[in-house]
Design a protein around this motif. Structure first.
Motif, PDB file in Angstrom:
ATOM      1  N   ALA A  97       9.689   0.059   2.515  1.00  0.00           N
ATOM      2  CA  ALA A  97       9.798  -1.512   2.744  1.00  0.00           C
ATOM      3  C   ALA A  97       8.378  -2.705   2.067  1.00  0.00           C
ATOM      4  N   HIS A  98       7.523  -2.605   3.045  1.00  0.00           N
ATOM      5  CA  HIS A  98       6.381  -3.365   3.294  1.00  0.00           C
ATOM      6  C   HIS A  98       5.410  -2.784   2.494  1.00  0.00           C
ATOM      7  N   LEU A  99       5.749  -0.711   1.839  1.00  0.00           N
ATOM      8  CA  LEU A  99       4.723  -1.135   1.112  1.00  0.00           C
ATOM      9  C   LEU A  99       5.062  -1.237   0.015  1.00  0.00           C
ATOM     10  N   ARG A 100       6.873  -1.079  -0.384  1.00  0.00           N
ATOM     11  CA  ARG A 100       7.107  -1.541  -2.096  1.00  0.00           C
ATOM     12  C   ARG A 100       6.260  -2.767  -2.166  1.00  0.00           C
ATOM     13  N   ALA A 101       7.258  -3.624  -1.127  1.00  0.00           N
ATOM     14  CA  ALA A 101       6.566  -4.974  -0.892  1.00  0.00           C
ATOM     15  C   ALA A 101       5.100  -5.357  -1.255  1.00  0.00           C
ATOM     16  N   GLU A 102       4.576  -5.195  -1.170  1.00  0.00           N
ATOM     17  CA  GLU A 102       3.032  -5.113  -0.841  1.00  0.00           C
ATOM     18  C   GLU A 102       2.729  -4.940  -2.148  1.00  0.00           C
ATOM     19  N   LEU A 103       3.479  -3.527  -2.720  1.00  0.00           N
ATOM     20  CA  LEU A 103       3.049  -3.430  -4.048  1.00  0.00           C
ATOM     21  C   LEU A 103       3.038  -4.500  -5.947  1.00  0.00           C
ATOM     22  N   ASP A 104       4.395  -5.225  -5.338  1.00  0.00           N
ATOM     23  CA  ASP A 104       5.126  -5.513  -5.996  1.00  0.00           C
ATOM     24  C   ASP A 104       4.498  -6.485  -6.219  1.00  0.00           C
ATOM     25  N   ALA A 105       3.519  -7.098  -5.090  1.00  0.00           N
ATOM     26  CA  ALA A 105       2.853  -8.391  -4.767  1.00  0.00           C
ATOM     27  C   ALA A 105       1.195  -7.896  -5.870  1.00  0.00           C
ATOM     28  N   SER A 106       0.896  -6.978  -5.492  1.00  0.00           N
ATOM     29  CA  SER A 106      -0.275  -5.950  -6.063  1.00  0.00           C
ATOM     30  C   SER A 106       0.024  -5.924  -7.763  1.00  0.00           C
ATOM     31  N   LEU A 107       1.095  -6.061  -8.017  1.00  0.00           N
ATOM     32  CA  LEU A 107       1.035  -5.420  -9.154  1.00  0.00           C
ATOM     33  C   LEU A 107       0.776  -6.932 -10.151  1.00  0.00           C
ATOM     34  N   LYS A 108       2.154  -7.622  -9.565  1.00  0.00           N
ATOM     35  CA  LYS A 108       1.371  -9.364 -10.100  1.00  0.00           C
ATOM     36  C   LYS A 108       0.093  -9.657 -10.351  1.00  0.00           C
ATOM     37  N   ARG A 109      -0.300 -10.083  -9.303  1.00  0.00           N
ATOM     38  CA  ARG A 109      -1.730 -10.596  -8.696  1.00  0.00           C
ATOM     39  C   ARG A 109      -2.794  -9.683  -9.922  1.00  0.00           C
ATOM     40  N   LEU A 110      -2.480  -8.442  -9.944  1.00  0.00           N
ATOM     41  CA  LEU A 110      -3.658  -7.388 -10.953  1.00  0.00           C
ATOM     42  C   LEU A 110      -2.315  -7.841 -12.506  1.00  0.00           C
ATOM     43  N   GLY A 111      -1.722  -7.923 -12.896  1.00  0.00           N
ATOM     44  CA  GLY A 111      -1.449  -8.256 -14.398  1.00  0.00           C
ATOM     45  C   GLY A 111      -0.554  -7.536 -15.039  1.00  0.00           C
ATOM     46  N   VAL A 112      -0.353  -6.279 -13.849  1.00  0.00           N
ATOM     47  CA  VAL A 112       0.130  -4.964 -14.425  1.00  0.00           C
ATOM     48  C   VAL A 112       1.210  -4.168 -14.376  1.00  0.00           C
ATOM     49  N   GLU A 113       1.847  -3.617 -14.789  1.00  0.00           N
ATOM     50  CA  GLU A 113       3.109  -3.162 -14.549  1.00  0.00           C
ATOM     51  C   GLU A 113       3.410  -1.850 -13.256  1.00  0.00           C
ATOM     52  N   ARG A 114       2.416  -1.245 -13.873  1.00  0.00           N
ATOM     53  CA  ARG A 114       1.838   0.310 -12.470  1.00  0.00           C
ATOM     54  C   ARG A 114      -0.162  -0.207 -12.932  1.00  0.00           C
ATOM     55  N   VAL A 115      -0.188   0.909 -11.084  1.00  0.00           N
ATOM     56  CA  VAL A 115      -1.654   1.034 -11.773  1.00  0.00           C
ATOM     57  C   VAL A 115      -1.406   3.316 -10.771  1.00  0.00           C
ATOM     58  N   ASP A 116      -2.870   3.142 -11.292  1.00  0.00           N
ATOM     59  CA  ASP A 116      -2.754   4.635 -11.302  1.00  0.00           C
ATOM     60  C   ASP A 116      -2.622   5.654 -10.121  1.00  0.00           C
ATOM     61  N   LEU A 117      -3.317   4.750  -9.008  1.00  0.00           N
ATOM     62  CA  LEU A 117      -3.499   4.928  -7.684  1.00  0.00           C
ATOM     63  C   LEU A 117      -2.810   4.462  -6.884  1.00  0.00           C
ATOM     64  N   PHE A 118      -2.086   4.354  -5.752  1.00  0.00           N
ATOM     65  CA  PHE A 118      -2.268   3.389  -4.580  1.00  0.00           C
ATOM     66  C   PHE A 118      -1.473   4.435  -3.392  1.00  0.00           C
ATOM     67  N   TYR A 119      -2.973   3.117  -2.552  1.00  0.00           N
ATOM     68  CA  TYR A 119      -3.069   4.712  -0.987  1.00  0.00           C
ATOM     69  C   TYR A 119      -2.775   3.478   0.203  1.00  0.00           C
ATOM     70  N   ILE A 120      -1.619   4.501   0.858  1.00  0.00           N
ATOM     71  CA  ILE A 120      -1.552   3.625   2.201  1.00  0.00           C
ATOM     72  C   ILE A 120      -2.937   3.398   2.880  1.00  0.00           C
ATOM     73  N   HIS A 121      -3.150   2.148   3.184  1.00  0.00           N
ATOM     74  CA  HIS A 121      -4.841   1.920   3.404  1.00  0.00           C
ATOM     75  C   HIS A 121      -5.286   2.906   5.308  1.00  0.00           C
ATOM     76  N   ARG A 122      -4.114   3.094   5.713  1.00  0.00           N
ATOM     77  CA  ARG A 122      -4.145   3.564   7.176  1.00  0.00           C
ATOM     78  C   ARG A 122      -2.884   4.002   7.301  1.00  0.00           C
ATOM     79  N   ARG A 123      -3.069   5.158   8.533  1.00  0.00           N
ATOM     80  CA  ARG A 123      -2.089   5.441   8.603  1.00  0.00           C
ATOM     81  C   ARG A 123      -1.508   4.959  10.097  1.00  0.00           C
ATOM     82  N   ASN A 124       0.069   5.167   9.695  1.00  0.00           N
ATOM     83  CA  ASN A 124       0.779   5.124  11.486  1.00  0.00           C
ATOM     84  C   ASN A 124       1.453   6.141  11.587  1.00  0.00           C
ATOM     85  N   PRO A 125       0.745   6.678  12.837  1.00  0.00           N
ATOM     86  CA  PRO A 125       1.422   7.855  13.625  1.00  0.00           C
ATOM     87  C   PRO A 125       2.460   7.583  14.443  1.00  0.00           C
ATOM     88  N   ASP A 126       3.310   6.444  14.209  1.00  0.00           N
ATOM     89  CA  ASP A 126       4.574   6.565  14.642  1.00  0.00           C
ATOM     90  C   ASP A 126       5.577   6.263  13.871  1.00  0.00           C
TER      91      ASP A 126
END
Length: 324
Positions: A97-126
């Motif tokens: 849910a978090h990744l999807r919501a943040e990606l949607d917000a990033s796409l809006k700010r970037l003005g694009v429908e997709r990004v070529d590469l999307f990272y998890i910025h850090r891993r949560n081991p839990d």
């Protein structure tokens, strides 16, 4: 500009990318006009790969890039990231849910429908890795991302993630003064056909054209980093001065030589130096051609482990996978 592939299944990109963290004001105040001038210089230099994140200036970096893209309409490859929640307290969220919501917000700010590469910025081991990679795979299948990446992870995490669904790129800090990835991660990326994207290849400005002063690095980020505090800072400046003399004797730019060294570590290695100033970006090129003798000489001047102090403070290391 030389081209390199962004993972075995990814697009061809410029062999050097641009890290856009400083567009968000993290290393000092900036303006949108200054950032756009830097992006123009990037394009003129043949650099076509831009790396940003939702947290860089809390959306500012992505918005600046989005407005530049809208006005220039040039074909660039975009990577962005999510999962760091600034807080307080600061935490890592890899949930779908978090990744999807943040990606949607990033796409809006970037003005694009997709990004070529999307990272998890850090891993949560839990959070189970299979669920995290499954969520990223879903975003890829929906056409919102070209592929996924992982940042500041261990070789074992890469192996496990790649077995679930192929990974395009791993991004970790790597430079002449931060060489931990040589202890397995760069090699594992090569074996699996994953790009290794080296951030801070110019040592957060220490390998720039002009030596830094202590007062210049009291910006809240570097100022809390042990390598930028005394007595470590002065020791590091003195060691790097020897590298400056080495470059000067050959007529080479210090940052260009440092980038050429990073690129020499493998055809899958893509450095993404960061700057907000066009004049600094122009100092990166042209790259010298380093011979085996040159590489040996650089190793003698700046051997692995030369840096005084850890690359992060204890508060910054909590979400980084340490495997050595």
């Amino acid at each position: 500009m030389q081209q390199r592939q962004l993972g075995r299944q990814g697009p061809m990109v410029s062999a050097i990318g641009l890290g856009a963290m400083s567009f968000g004001g993290i290393f000092g105040p900036t303006t949108e006009a200054e950032s756009h001038a830097c992006l123009d210089a990037m394009w003129d230099a043949g650099i076509t790969f831009i790396d940003t994140a939702n947290i860089y200036g809390m959306g500012v970096s992505e918005s600046v890039i989005g407005r530049w893209l809208a006005s220039r309409r040039v074909p660039v490859t975009i990577a962005t990231k999510a999962s760091i929640v600034s807080g307080p307290p600061r935490r890592i969220d890899n949930s779908a849910a978090h990744l999807r919501a943040e990606l949607d917000a990033s796409l809006k700010r970037l003005g694009v429908e997709r990004v070529d590469l999307f990272y998890i910025h850090r891993r949560n081991p839990d959070e189970p890795l299979a669920e995290v990679i499954g969520a990223l795979r879903d975003l890829e299948r929906e056409g919102k991302i070209g592929g996924y990446g992982l940042s500041e992870i261990s070789p074992e995490t890469l192996r496990e993630a790649h077995a679930i669904h192929p990974c395009l790129a791993v991004q970790n800090e790597y430079s002449l003064w931060s060489r931990q990835p040589e202890l397995g991660l760069i090699q594992e990326c090569a074996r699996l056909g994953v790009a290794f994207v080296a951030f801070s290849p110019l040592a957060r400005g220490m390998l720039g054209h002009v030596p830094l002063r202590l007062d210049q690095v009291q910006d809240g980020f570097r100022g809390a980093n042990p390598r930028f505090t005394e007595p470590n800072f002065s020791r590091n400046i003195a060691r790097i001065d020897s590298f400056r003399e080495f470059c000067s004797a050959r007529g080479w730019s210090v940052p260009a030589t440092a980038l050429a060294w990073v690129m020499s570590r493998g055809d899958h290695v893509i450095p993404i130096p960061g700057t907000r100033r066009a004049e600094r970006l122009r100092e990166w090129l042209p790259l010298p051609s380093l011979s085996a003798e040159d590489l040996a000489a650089i190793e003698a001047v700046l051997p692995a482990g030369f840096a005084a102090g850890d690359r992060y403070g204890d508060h910054q290391l909590q979400s980084i996978e340490r495997y050595c």
